[in-house]
Write an enzyme that holds these catalytic residues in place. Structure first.
Site, PDB file in Angstrom:
ATOM      1  N   PRO A 176      65.631 -13.128 -51.371  1.00 38.69           N
ATOM      2  CA  PRO A 176      65.535 -14.308 -52.247  1.00 38.69           C
ATOM      3  C   PRO A 176      64.153 -14.955 -52.207  1.00 38.69           C
ATOM      4  O   PRO A 176      63.596 -15.334 -53.243  1.00 38.69           O
ATOM      5  CB  PRO A 176      66.604 -15.254 -51.703  1.00 38.69           C
ATOM      6  CG  PRO A 176      67.552 -14.370 -50.939  1.00 38.69           C
ATOM      7  CD  PRO A 176      66.706 -13.280 -50.364  1.00 38.69           C
ATOM      8  N   TYR A 177      63.600 -15.081 -51.006  1.00 42.57           N
ATOM      9  CA  TYR A 177      62.278 -15.692 -50.846  1.00 42.57           C
ATOM     10  C   TYR A 177      61.192 -14.804 -51.453  1.00 42.57           C
ATOM     11  O   TYR A 177      60.335 -15.283 -52.214  1.00 42.57           O
ATOM     12  CB  TYR A 177      62.009 -15.926 -49.362  1.00 42.57           C
ATOM     13  CG  TYR A 177      60.640 -16.472 -49.048  1.00 42.57           C
ATOM     14  CD1 TYR A 177      60.260 -17.743 -49.479  1.00 42.57           C
ATOM     15  CD2 TYR A 177      59.723 -15.726 -48.296  1.00 42.57           C
ATOM     16  CE1 TYR A 177      59.008 -18.252 -49.174  1.00 42.57           C
ATOM     17  CE2 TYR A 177      58.479 -16.226 -47.987  1.00 42.57           C
ATOM     18  CZ  TYR A 177      58.117 -17.491 -48.429  1.00 42.57           C
ATOM     19  OH  TYR A 177      56.874 -17.988 -48.132  1.00 42.57           O
ATOM     20  N   ALA A 178      61.236 -13.506 -51.145  1.00 39.84           N
ATOM     21  CA  ALA A 178      60.228 -12.590 -51.678  1.00 39.84           C
ATOM     22  C   ALA A 178      60.293 -12.518 -53.197  1.00 39.84           C
ATOM     23  O   ALA A 178      59.258 -12.406 -53.872  1.00 39.84           O
ATOM     24  CB  ALA A 178      60.406 -11.201 -51.069  1.00 39.84           C
TER      25      ALA A 178
END
Length: 244
Positions: free
Chosen positions: A151-153
């Site tokens: 999700p962050y990437a």
């Protein structure tokens, strides 16, 4: 007489953003220390800069709020006469496997990391003076692709795509646009919740066999933001000690 450069750094109250703000001030720039919620920490950064003989003011703004961001740019222009450097360091990192992902967490990261980046980029594109620079912060996890970082990437992948397009859109403006993508870096946010074995493992990943330091990232950003780095444009710099 050379005109003083003026920098806005979001997410500058701690970690990498703080290191960037103090480094840019050390190069002679007047700095607007952007922060979201930690007014006391932002005031500490301003105090550190002014104690060293630099110029700085703090300004609280939610990067996803276009009115607040426009007001922050207004503050920079009122205090120092214009804007030459914008560094968008503000971001949120929440780790989860895709199967266990809380979609509210995904929405929060999208709001800060993607919408916030577009809001700051839009204002930078409108206001940066000739010779200026816009630097976004991504993550080397876009390439490393470790479990729980999807999700962050993904949010930072969007930042990279936006950054590279904006560099082309500003043709003829004499403004550079680049992204810096740190690897594992020893900030309070990164170290929080990790046991020593995990930290030791991450420190061994780069061929240089240590975690990055906020100052390592700040040096790269300062190069891109200054005259010496002005021929670098439309690039993603993976500042991670050689992991990938």
């Amino acid at each position: 007489m050379t005109q003083q450069r003026v920098a806005i750094v979001t997410g500058a109250s701690r970690g990498i953003g703080r290191a960037i703000a103090t480094k840019l001030a050390a190069t002679g720039a007047a700095v607007v220390v952007g922060y979201s919620g930690n007014e006391a920490s932002a005031a500490e950064v301003v105090g550190e800069i002014t104690a060293a003989g630099g110029q700085a003011v703090a300004y609280g703004a939610d990067v996803a709020d276009e009115k607040a961001v426009a007001a922050m740019f207004d503050r920079a222009e009122q205090a120092y006469g214009g804007v030459d450097v914008v560094v968008n360091s503000a971001g949120v990192m929440i780790l989860s496997t895709i199967a266990e992902l809380d979609l509210d967490d995904l929405d929060r990261m999208h709001r800060v990391n993607i919408r916030g980046s577009f809001v700051v980029a839009r204002e930078a594109a409108r206001r940066l003076r000739p010779g200026g620079s816009f630097v976004t912060l991504s993550t080397s996890q876009v390439g490393i692709q470790s479990p729980t970082y999807a999700p962050y990437a993904a949010s930072k992948g969007a930042v990279e795509a936006m950054t590279l397009v904006l560099a082309r859109e500003l043709r003829g403006r004499d403004v550079t646009v680049n992204a810096v993508a740190p690897g594992p870096t020893a900030t309070d946010l990164f170290l929080d919740g990790k046991d020593q074995a995990t930290i030791d493992h991450l420190a061994k990943l780069p061929p240089l066999e240590r975690l990055g330091r906020p100052a390592d990232i700040a040096e790269v950003v300062a190069f891109l933001a200054g005259p010496s780095g002005h021929w670098v444009n439309g690039q993603v710099i993976r500042a991670n000690g050689g992991i990938i």
